[in-house]
Each structure stands twice: as structure tokens, then as C-alpha cells.
Motif scaffolding. Structure first.
Motif, PDB file in Angstrom:
ATOM      1  N   PRO A 142       0.814  -1.215   0.000  1.00  0.00           N
ATOM      2  CA  PRO A 142       0.000   0.000   0.000  1.00  0.00           C
ATOM      3  C   PRO A 142       0.849   1.268   0.000  1.00  0.00           C
ATOM      4  CG  PRO A 142       0.113  -0.876   2.209  1.00  0.00           C
ATOM      5  CD  PRO A 142       0.850  -1.842   1.321  1.00  0.00           C
ATOM      6  N   ARG A 143       0.237   2.333  -0.484  1.00  0.00           N
ATOM      7  CA  ARG A 143       0.855   3.652  -0.497  1.00  0.00           C
ATOM      8  C   ARG A 143      -0.244   4.708  -0.463  1.00  0.00           C
ATOM      9  NH1 ARG A 143       4.583   3.173  -5.453  1.00  0.00           N
ATOM     10  NH2 ARG A 143       5.251   1.530  -4.110  1.00  0.00           N
ATOM     11  N   ASP A 144       0.133   5.970  -0.567  1.00  0.00           N
ATOM     12  CA  ASP A 144      -0.899   7.005  -0.583  1.00  0.00           C
ATOM     13  C   ASP A 144      -1.596   7.003  -1.942  1.00  0.00           C
ATOM     14  OD1 ASP A 144       0.592   8.575  -2.446  1.00  0.00           O
ATOM     15  OD2 ASP A 144       1.602   9.618  -0.824  1.00  0.00           O
ATOM     16  N   LYS A 145      -2.703   7.711  -2.036  1.00  0.00           N
ATOM     17  CA  LYS A 145      -3.511   7.702  -3.259  1.00  0.00           C
ATOM     18  C   LYS A 145      -2.711   8.132  -4.477  1.00  0.00           C
ATOM     19  CE  LYS A 145      -7.821   9.417  -5.242  1.00  0.00           C
ATOM     20  NZ  LYS A 145      -9.008  10.256  -5.045  1.00  0.00           N
ATOM     21  N   GLY A 146      -1.974   9.220  -4.359  1.00  0.00           N
ATOM     22  CA  GLY A 146      -1.185   9.713  -5.484  1.00  0.00           C
ATOM     23  C   GLY A 146      -0.141   8.702  -5.935  1.00  0.00           C
ATOM     24  N   GLY A 147       0.504   8.057  -4.987  1.00  0.00           N
ATOM     25  CA  GLY A 147       1.509   7.056  -5.317  1.00  0.00           C
ATOM     26  C   GLY A 147       0.914   5.867  -6.048  1.00  0.00           C
ATOM     27  N   ALA A 148      -0.256   5.427  -5.605  1.00  0.00           N
ATOM     28  CA  ALA A 148      -0.926   4.302  -6.267  1.00  0.00           C
ATOM     29  C   ALA A 148      -1.389   4.696  -7.664  1.00  0.00           C
ATOM     30  CB  ALA A 148      -2.105   3.821  -5.429  1.00  0.00           C
ATOM     31  N   GLU A 149      -1.895   5.915  -7.814  1.00  0.00           N
ATOM     32  CA  GLU A 149      -2.339   6.367  -9.134  1.00  0.00           C
ATOM     33  C   GLU A 149      -1.165   6.484 -10.103  1.00  0.00           C
ATOM     34  OE1 GLU A 149      -4.526   9.902  -8.078  1.00  0.00           O
ATOM     35  OE2 GLU A 149      -6.401   8.773  -7.889  1.00  0.00           O
ATOM     36  N   ILE A 150      -0.025   6.969  -9.619  1.00  0.00           N
ATOM     37  CA  ILE A 150       1.169   7.053 -10.466  1.00  0.00           C
ATOM     38  C   ILE A 150       1.634   5.661 -10.852  1.00  0.00           C
ATOM     39  CG2 ILE A 150       3.633   7.648 -10.470  1.00  0.00           C
ATOM     40  CD1 ILE A 150       2.825  10.170  -8.839  1.00  0.00           C
ATOM     41  N   ALA A 151       1.658   4.736  -9.887  1.00  0.00           N
ATOM     42  CA  ALA A 151       2.082   3.367 -10.183  1.00  0.00           C
ATOM     43  C   ALA A 151       1.140   2.716 -11.197  1.00  0.00           C
ATOM     44  CB  ALA A 151       2.148   2.545  -8.899  1.00  0.00           C
ATOM     45  N   ALA A 152      -0.173   2.923 -11.038  1.00  0.00           N
ATOM     46  CA  ALA A 152      -1.147   2.354 -11.985  1.00  0.00           C
ATOM     47  C   ALA A 152      -0.947   2.951 -13.379  1.00  0.00           C
ATOM     48  CB  ALA A 152      -2.570   2.589 -11.497  1.00  0.00           C
ATOM     49  N   MET A 153      -0.684   4.246 -13.451  1.00  0.00           N
ATOM     50  CA  MET A 153      -0.437   4.894 -14.735  1.00  0.00           C
ATOM     51  C   MET A 153       0.805   4.300 -15.398  1.00  0.00           C
ATOM     52  SD  MET A 153       0.506   8.875 -15.574  1.00  0.00           S
ATOM     53  CE  MET A 153       2.020   8.706 -14.639  1.00  0.00           C
ATOM     54  N   ARG A 154       1.860   4.115 -14.630  1.00  0.00           N
ATOM     55  CA  ARG A 154       3.093   3.532 -15.182  1.00  0.00           C
ATOM     56  C   ARG A 154       2.849   2.102 -15.650  1.00  0.00           C
ATOM     57  NH1 ARG A 154       7.729   5.604 -15.115  1.00  0.00           N
ATOM     58  NH2 ARG A 154       8.815   3.652 -14.711  1.00  0.00           N
ATOM     59  N   LEU A 155       2.062   1.346 -14.893  1.00  0.00           N
ATOM     60  CA  LEU A 155       1.721  -0.016 -15.316  1.00  0.00           C
ATOM     61  C   LEU A 155       0.976   0.009 -16.648  1.00  0.00           C
ATOM     62  CD1 LEU A 155       0.669  -1.428 -11.839  1.00  0.00           C
ATOM     63  CD2 LEU A 155       2.482  -2.399 -13.293  1.00  0.00           C
ATOM     64  N   ARG A 156      -0.029   0.904 -16.769  1.00  0.00           N
ATOM     65  CA  ARG A 156      -0.793   1.013 -18.028  1.00  0.00           C
ATOM     66  C   ARG A 156       0.107   1.400 -19.189  1.00  0.00           C
ATOM     67  NH1 ARG A 156      -4.441   3.392 -14.456  1.00  0.00           N
ATOM     68  NH2 ARG A 156      -3.849   5.473 -15.164  1.00  0.00           N
ATOM     69  N   GLN A 157       1.041   2.314 -18.947  1.00  0.00           N
ATOM     70  CA  GLN A 157       1.956   2.765 -20.000  1.00  0.00           C
ATOM     71  C   GLN A 157       2.922   1.668 -20.434  1.00  0.00           C
ATOM     72  OE1 GLN A 157       3.736   6.112 -18.005  1.00  0.00           O
ATOM     73  NE2 GLN A 157       2.262   7.572 -18.851  1.00  0.00           N
ATOM     74  N   ASN A 158       3.062   0.636 -19.611  1.00  0.00           N
ATOM     75  CA  ASN A 158       4.033  -0.413 -19.882  1.00  0.00           C
ATOM     76  C   ASN A 158       3.397  -1.781 -20.078  1.00  0.00           C
ATOM     77  OD1 ASN A 158       6.930   0.750 -19.620  1.00  0.00           O
ATOM     78  ND2 ASN A 158       5.736   1.740 -18.011  1.00  0.00           N
ATOM     79  N   GLY A 159       2.199  -1.795 -20.670  1.00  0.00           N
ATOM     80  CA  GLY A 159       1.623  -3.051 -21.092  1.00  0.00           C
ATOM     81  C   GLY A 159       0.531  -3.640 -20.226  1.00  0.00           C
ATOM     82  N   PHE A 160       0.256  -3.048 -19.078  1.00  0.00           N
ATOM     83  CA  PHE A 160      -0.817  -3.529 -18.222  1.00  0.00           C
ATOM     84  C   PHE A 160      -2.003  -2.581 -18.369  1.00  0.00           C
ATOM     85  CE2 PHE A 160       3.097  -5.128 -16.339  1.00  0.00           C
ATOM     86  CZ  PHE A 160       2.795  -6.461 -16.178  1.00  0.00           C
ATOM     87  N   GLY A 161      -2.680  -2.679 -19.504  1.00  0.00           N
ATOM     88  CA  GLY A 161      -3.705  -1.730 -19.904  1.00  0.00           C
ATOM     89  C   GLY A 161      -4.883  -1.589 -18.966  1.00  0.00           C
ATOM     90  N   SER A 162      -5.158  -2.599 -18.162  1.00  0.00           N
ATOM     91  CA  SER A 162      -6.306  -2.510 -17.256  1.00  0.00           C
ATOM     92  C   SER A 162      -5.886  -2.207 -15.816  1.00  0.00           C
ATOM     93  CB  SER A 162      -7.109  -3.809 -17.299  1.00  0.00           C
ATOM     94  OG  SER A 162      -6.314  -4.901 -16.873  1.00  0.00           O
ATOM     95  N   ALA A 163      -4.636  -1.795 -15.596  1.00  0.00           N
ATOM     96  CA  ALA A 163      -4.175  -1.467 -14.251  1.00  0.00           C
ATOM     97  C   ALA A 163      -4.988  -0.316 -13.673  1.00  0.00           C
ATOM     98  CB  ALA A 163      -2.698  -1.117 -14.264  1.00  0.00           C
ATOM     99  N   TYR A 164      -5.210  -0.370 -12.376  1.00  0.00           N
ATOM    100  CA  TYR A 164      -5.983   0.680 -11.714  1.00  0.00           C
ATOM    101  C   TYR A 164      -5.524   0.830 -10.277  1.00  0.00           C
ATOM    102  CZ  TYR A 164      -8.545  -3.309  -9.753  1.00  0.00           C
ATOM    103  OH  TYR A 164      -8.866  -4.480  -9.102  1.00  0.00           O
ATOM    104  N   ALA A 165      -5.930   1.925  -9.639  1.00  0.00           N
ATOM    105  CA  ALA A 165      -5.636   2.179  -8.233  1.00  0.00           C
ATOM    106  C   ALA A 165      -6.895   1.894  -7.432  1.00  0.00           C
ATOM    107  CB  ALA A 165      -5.186   3.614  -8.034  1.00  0.00           C
ATOM    108  N   LYS A 166      -6.703   1.319  -6.241  1.00  0.00           N
ATOM    109  CA  LYS A 166      -7.840   0.936  -5.393  1.00  0.00           C
ATOM    110  C   LYS A 166      -7.447   1.100  -3.932  1.00  0.00           C
ATOM    111  CE  LYS A 166     -10.402  -3.116  -3.907  1.00  0.00           C
ATOM    112  NZ  LYS A 166     -11.129  -4.278  -4.384  1.00  0.00           N
ATOM    113  N   TYR A 167      -8.368   1.628  -3.121  1.00  0.00           N
ATOM    114  CA  TYR A 167      -8.165   1.661  -1.679  1.00  0.00           C
ATOM    115  C   TYR A 167      -8.711   0.367  -1.106  1.00  0.00           C
ATOM    116  CZ  TYR A 167      -7.910   2.947   3.153  1.00  0.00           C
ATOM    117  OH  TYR A 167      -7.596   2.943   4.504  1.00  0.00           O
ATOM    118  N   ALA A 168      -7.903  -0.319  -0.346  1.00  0.00           N
ATOM    119  CA  ALA A 168      -8.345  -1.584   0.241  1.00  0.00           C
ATOM    120  C   ALA A 168      -7.451  -1.948   1.408  1.00  0.00           C
ATOM    121  CB  ALA A 168      -8.309  -2.697  -0.801  1.00  0.00           C
ATOM    122  N   CYS A 169      -7.883  -2.978   2.102  1.00  0.00           N
ATOM    123  CA  CYS A 169      -7.089  -3.548   3.211  1.00  0.00           C
ATOM    124  C   CYS A 169      -6.745  -4.980   2.850  1.00  0.00           C
ATOM    125  CB  CYS A 169      -7.906  -3.554   4.486  1.00  0.00           C
ATOM    126  SG  CYS A 169      -8.309  -1.910   5.078  1.00  0.00           S
TER     127      CYS A 169
END
Length: 110
Positions: free
Chosen positions: A83-110
Motif C-alpha cells: 500500500p501507499r498514498d492515493k497519489g503514489g498508487a495512481e502514479i504506479a497504476a499509470m506507469r503499469l498502463r503505459q508499460n503493457g498492463f492496460g487494465s491497471a488501476y488504483a484501489k483503496y483496500a485492506c
């Protein structure tokens, strides 16, 4: 300003490929944590999540049926970064999408 720049650098570096671990195999370093996750793939079989972690080079494979992840849908194995903060997860999801993981997304969860 310097602290913000260092914080963003740390988030970007954490989203870069590196080393991951497999929490689904009973890794003893598993810690229950709530926060924002970047999710690249979830599947009912473990292989796609492990393949995604290997391809990306960092993150964890989690078993969503484990009691440690009550806010994830049961019966899946997911490659997650967090886990990370919202911005960090959104950046990581964006980088994943840019690098072949087209359905990557950010989610708050436990």
C-alpha cells in the motif's frame, strides 16, 4: 519545495521495476495494511499474477482469500504495488498502463 520533490522521486522510484515478493506463498513478511494499491492483474489462478510481477519486476502477489485482505474480492490472486498514498498508487497504476498492463488501476483496500 525540496521535500515535495524528494517525496515524488520516492514514489516514482517505488513504481519502477525492481524486486517483488510472493505473499500468496506464505511469505512471513506479510503485514496487514490498509491503503491505496496499484493493481495490474487479478485472476482465479496464481500464474497470471506471478507472471505480471515477474514482468514488472516489483510488487507482490496476494491471495485475496486470505484474511489479511478483507476488502479484496475472494478467490483471486493479484499482482499489487502498495500500500501507499492515493497519489503514489495512481502514479504506479499509470506507469503499469503505459508499460503493457492496460487494465491497471488504483484501489483503496485492506
Amino acid at each position: 519545495m525540496k521535500r515535495v520533490a524528494l517525496g515524488l522521486s520516492a514514489v516514482l522510484l517505488a513504481a519502477m521495476p525492481g524486486h517483488g515478493r510472493d505473499l500468496a506463498s506464505g511469505d512471513p513478511r506479510l503485514a496487514y495494511a490498509c491503503g491505496w494499491y496499484a493493481i495490474s492483474v487479478c485472476a482465479t489462478e496464481i500464474a497470471p499474477a506471478r507472471d505480471a510481477r515477474e514482468t514488472w519486476g516489483s510488487g507482490e502477489v496476494i491471495d485475496t482469500s486470505a484474511l489479511d485482505f478483507p476488502n479484496f474480492a475472494d478467490g483471486h490472486f493479484c499482482h499489487v504495488i502498495g500500500p501507499r498514498d492515493k497519489g503514489g498508487a495512481e502514479i504506479a497504476a499509470m506507469r503499469l498502463r503505459q508499460n503493457g498492463f492496460g487494465s491497471a488501476y488504483a484501489k483503496y483496500a485492506c
